[in-house]
Structure formats: C-alpha cells, structure tokens
Scaffold this motif. Structure first.
Motif, short mmCIF file in Angstrom:
data_model
loop_
_atom_site.label_atom_id
_atom_site.label_comp_id
_atom_site.label_asym_id
_atom_site.label_seq_id
_atom_site.Cartn_x
_atom_site.Cartn_y
_atom_site.Cartn_z
N SER A 3 0.87 -1.20 -0.07
CA SER A 3 -0.01 -0.14 0.07
C SER A 3 0.82 1.29 0.02
O SER A 3 1.76 1.33 0.92
N PRO A 4 0.81 2.00 -0.79
CA PRO A 4 1.61 3.29 -1.16
C PRO A 4 1.44 4.39 0.13
O PRO A 4 2.23 5.06 0.73
N LEU A 5 -0.12 4.49 0.69
CA LEU A 5 -0.24 5.19 1.62
C LEU A 5 0.29 4.89 2.85
O LEU A 5 1.06 5.65 3.56
N CYS A 6 0.41 3.52 3.13
CA CYS A 6 0.88 2.75 4.55
C CYS A 6 2.42 3.05 4.39
O CYS A 6 3.08 3.62 5.13
N SER A 120 -0.90 15.08 -9.94
CA SER A 120 -0.81 13.97 -8.92
C SER A 120 -0.69 14.32 -7.35
O SER A 120 -0.40 15.55 -6.92
N GLU A 121 -1.56 13.80 -6.55
CA GLU A 121 -1.37 13.98 -5.13
C GLU A 121 -0.52 13.18 -4.53
O GLU A 121 -0.39 13.28 -2.96
N GLU A 122 0.05 12.24 -4.98
CA GLU A 122 0.76 11.05 -4.07
C GLU A 122 1.93 10.72 -5.16
O GLU A 122 1.84 10.00 -5.70
N PHE A 123 3.18 11.28 -4.48
CA PHE A 123 4.35 11.08 -5.51
C PHE A 123 5.44 11.33 -4.76
O PHE A 123 5.51 11.79 -3.72
N ASN A 151 -1.33 14.10 -0.32
CA ASN A 151 -2.53 14.88 0.34
C ASN A 151 -2.06 16.45 0.38
O ASN A 151 -2.53 17.07 1.53
N LYS A 152 -1.12 16.87 -0.32
CA LYS A 152 -0.95 18.06 -0.55
C LYS A 152 0.02 18.79 0.60
O LYS A 152 0.35 19.85 0.82
N LYS A 153 0.58 17.79 1.24
CA LYS A 153 1.68 17.95 2.28
C LYS A 153 2.90 17.37 1.80
O LYS A 153 3.07 16.34 1.23
N TRP A 154 4.20 18.14 2.06
CA TRP A 154 5.24 18.06 1.28
C TRP A 154 6.34 17.40 2.57
O TRP A 154 6.27 17.77 3.78
N TYR A 155 7.20 16.36 2.25
CA TYR A 155 8.08 15.99 3.12
C TYR A 155 9.39 15.59 2.45
O TYR A 155 9.53 15.38 1.19
N ALA A 156 10.71 15.87 3.28
CA ALA A 156 11.93 15.36 2.78
C ALA A 156 12.08 14.08 3.10
O ALA A 156 11.66 13.55 4.61
N MET A 157 12.48 12.99 2.48
CA MET A 157 12.38 11.68 2.75
C MET A 157 13.69 10.83 2.50
O MET A 157 14.25 11.02 1.54
N LEU A 158 14.22 10.15 3.62
CA LEU A 158 15.13 9.25 3.40
C LEU A 158 15.26 8.21 4.21
O LEU A 158 14.68 8.25 5.54
N ALA A 159 15.47 6.80 3.92
CA ALA A 159 15.46 5.72 4.65
C ALA A 159 14.06 5.54 5.39
O ALA A 159 13.89 4.96 6.60
#
Length: 233
Positions: A3-6, A120-123, A151-159
């Motif tokens: 699941s991508p959201l999970c 897109s809203e999830e990428f 859902n229009k909220k942004w994050y920096a993501m690693l590991a």
C-alpha cells in the motif's frame, strides 16, 4: 504491491516517533550505509557536469503500473496497469513499487530540472543510486533521496524517515537542484527561484533522477541551465 499510503505514513505511532527524532533544521543529513543491493550493471548515459542534465524516463526501469508518454518525459499511474507477465522482465525494472528512473546519470557537477506535479497528489521525486534494488521504493533506503508529497503535504524523505517541508504551498511545478560536489539535493520554488528545503546526501557512484507515483501523472523538464541565482548556493 504494498500500500503506497502505508508506505508514506506508516502507522500513526511510528509516524510520530519519526518526526520526534528528526532534526528541525532545513538540512537532513543521512549516513550512507554500505551494502546497498545492486542490480546487474547496464549502460547509462553520463551527462556533462559542466552545463546541465538532459534526460528522458527509462521505460526499461518503469513498474508495470506506469505508462510513459510525451516522448518519455511524462509518466502516468494506471491502477490496474499492465499485466507484469506482459512486460519484459529485465533486471532494471521495478517489480514491487511504482517507480521509474531517468536514463541519464551524473557523478559530479551541479544540475537542475523541473517537474510538473499538479496532476498527482501522491508521489516522490528525487535521485537514487542507479544500482539500487528494484524491490525497494525510492525514499525507503539509504540509496535514494527524495521529496514526497501526499494529500498536498510535502516531506523530505530518506530511509523511510520523513521531515515536513514548509513554505511550499500547493505548487503546480517544482524544481530540483542537485549539487553532486556539495552533496545536496534541494527543492526549488520555481516562481521565486529560491530553495525551499535541502537534503544532504552521500553517494558512492552515479545517481539518477527518480520518480514514484500512485495517482495522476508527472511531467519532467530537463535540459535546463541552473538558474543564475542558484549557481552559488
């Protein structure tokens, strides 16, 4: 497929734990862990470090739920997608996650490209080691560095750790500034031509533009010069 959201948010308790330990500064600096699984070597184009990166999306890497269009500069997510048995099972193709790589890697220099994200809203968008495992998603390991939007909220993501990105709003298009020599990847406001957030990265080999999405479409714009006021940042 997981699941991508999970995958983005996980359970609420682990999500809060992650944010409680992340640094609050704009710079998220990871430690590169050895042992990143590598796919068999293939021939990637290495762009010049002097001017700009110019790439298309690489169909050989695209998950079966992704279709490329606009001369391989754009990608759209299909919920059902193509029967995985109907696409060539080459080792470069992502098998579990809706990910596609660009076709041009870099090892040095400063490079800039933009992505139209309004549909897109999830990428996730960013860069990855060209040899990262095709059984993982970008942003879920120490071989990739991404900015994620859900859902229009942004994050920096690693590991699989996520730090919120503020002052970005709901842009139709964003820029990515990769400085290989400084070891940084920045999210850029294309209207103000200003850096919104910067991730620190450490890599051992070539890195390549990387995209993942679970609805809508993304359009890449490469072959761009680094904006003048970002050249010294």
């Amino acid at each position: 497929m997981a699941s991508p959201l999970c995958a983005f948010l996980g359970c609420r308790s682990s999500y809060l734990r992650v944010f409680s330990v992340l640094m609050t500064k704009d710079l998220l600096r990871p430690t590169f862990v050895r042992g990143c699984e590598r796919v068999p070597s293939r021939s990637y184009v290495v762009s010049t470090p002097i001017r700009y990166i110019d790439f298309k999306l690489d169909e050989k890497t695209a998950h079966s739920s992704l279709d490329l269009f606009k001369k391989d500069t754009a990608v759209i997510y299909r919920f059902l997608g193509i029967d995985p048995t109907k696409v060539p099972q080459n080792p470069e193709r992502f098998r579990e996650w809706a990910v596609v790589f660009g076709d041009t890697s870099v090892t040095s220099g400063k490079h800039y490209w933009e992505v139209t994200v309004k549909k897109s809203e999830e990428f996730r968008i960013g860069v990855a080691d060209i040899y990262m495992s095709r059984d993982e998603c970008i942003g879920a390991n120490n071989c990739s560095w991404t900015f994620a939007s859900v859902n229009k909220k942004w994050y920096a993501m690693l590991a699989n750790k996520m730090a919120p990105v503020s002052n970005i709003g709901n842009p139709e298009r964003v820029g990515l500034l990769l400085d290989c020599d400084a070891g940084t990847l920045s999210l850029v406001d294309v209207e103000q031509i200003s850096v919104v957030h910067t991730i620190g990265l450490q890599f051992k080999g070539p890195v390549i533009p990387a995209f993942a999405l679970w609805n809508g479409e993304l359009l890449s714009h490469s072959g761009l010069e680094v904006p003048e006021n970002l050249k010294e940042k």
